[in-house]
Design an enzyme around this catalytic site. Sequence first.
Site, PDB file in Angstrom:
ATOM      1  CE  LYS A 199      -2.160   2.644   3.204  1.00  0.00           C
ATOM      2  NZ  LYS A 199      -2.060   4.040   2.414  1.00  0.00           N
ATOM      3  CD  GLU A 275      12.179   3.703   9.474  1.00  0.00           C
ATOM      4  OE1 GLU A 275      11.833   4.419  10.278  1.00  0.00           O
ATOM      5  OE2 GLU A 275      12.024   3.857   8.441  1.00  0.00           O
ATOM      6  CB  CYS A 309      12.001   8.534  10.329  1.00  0.00           C
ATOM      7  SG  CYS A 309      13.061   7.458   9.372  1.00  0.00           S
ATOM      8  CD  GLU A 406       9.260  11.583  13.607  1.00  0.00           C
ATOM      9  OE1 GLU A 406      10.175  10.984  13.046  1.00  0.00           O
ATOM     10  OE2 GLU A 406       7.998  11.047  13.871  1.00  0.00           O
TER      11      GLU A 406
END
Length: 508
Positions: A199, A275, A309, A406
Amino acid sequence: MNRGAQRYSNLAAAVENTITPPVKVEHTQLLIGGRFVDAVSGKTFPTLDPRNGEVIAQVAEGDAEDVNRAVAAARKAFDEGPWPRMTAYERSKILFRFADLIEKHNDEIAALETWDNGKPYEQSVQIEVPMLARVFRYYAGWADKIHGMTMPGDGPHHVQTLHEPIGVAGQIIPWNFPLLMLSWKLGPALACGNTIVLKTAEQTPLSALLVGKLLHEAGLPDGVVNIVSGFGATAGAAIASHMDVDKVAFTGSTDVGKIILELASKSNLKAVTLELGGKSPFIVCEDADVDQAVELAHFALFFNQGQCCCAGSRTFVHERVYDEFVEKAKARALKRNVGDPFKSGIEQGPQVDSEQFKKILKYIKYGVEAGATLQAGGDRLGSKGYYIQPTVFSDVKDDMLIATDEIFGPVQTILKFKDLDEVIARANNSRYGLAAGVFTQNLDTAHRLMRALRVGTVWINCFDVLDASIPFGGYKMSGIGREKGLYSLNNYLQVKAVVTSLKNPAWL
């Protein structure tokens, strides 16, 4: 008008006029069973140009019914098709041919990636698409080197292990590096002989569909790779909870990773690799060459519009060089070339979409309200699209939201430290543990920090070195498992022990 304001004013004027991308969108349907097909519902959704918010194309919106079709195709290809049954060498040749096709279509793929995502075209065409080919060549080389072992038993038995493909793998990739994350997922899974339902992120569905076409041109059997575009709450959840998916791999936020893990456990307890997010420290030690440290810290944070990330998003600087570092970091941010990503020399394009754009501006506001010093930037750039000024904060404290959360944007936070004991404790005081950067000329300092930091990757006097052979993943809430390198193959293999009785063996 001060120098910074004049600089941003000039950049704002430059982003208003957009260049026509040198590529046409040809594939907007789902790829299931080797064919491009519409969603069962007939629904589509718009994918937008982040330079101006305009619609690039309407893309098929897959949901649970389409995932069912894709899983059925992948299951048939695994249970009945040639892919897991052909020799590993034959599989490797298909992957090598695919890498050749990527290189042949390098510029076309790169243009789609930039148009849909907003990253600089020079970054896509010179770095990311070549790396896409490199990763597939790496795993093509591994395909015929995957094997089990024999080991001695305690009695008259022949003992061996078989390393078998896990089956149907569900893979969910993010929008920040659509093609690279595709390669990190597909490469090891295909090398091991699995079939896949992938996806794409709803923000960036286009490049994967072109790549899927090239996979079939390379000779991939129908149903081995199926690509579903759609939304996480529908298509993504359907993959994670599907009873006929044997393994799911996800790259994205920690909050969504928790949902994936829960859905996997509540369904068939499928294997999971994750992850996830990060808030990586970049530590500038007292012996650092400040000019070099500023440039590397700038790259560690601002690369890919800060949408990494593993971005070095907590810049810890020793008090001896702190003031000099802040001034030079501010000057470097003001020099950063922001604009239409298709223009030559552009370092920073727009953020991926309005949601990310608004989130970043919200965190900038939080930083100002918390008392951090805004050294540069702090606002949108221009009136069209999702451009944000390169932003630098100093006097940042560990408990400020800009230092704990983040942000995933072009916002550098600079913190001061006194000694190694202090910075180790503060760097590790995070729910994340994805990566870290260390800038020092002292070998003893480097060795101490590399062992003390609770992260999956430590870069010493470099950053974002992400070669195909280097494993990548995190500690703590940055994920489960590793991607890339030899370690990633374990994610897509089952180990079977086989014990055979021996009659009158000549030796044991």
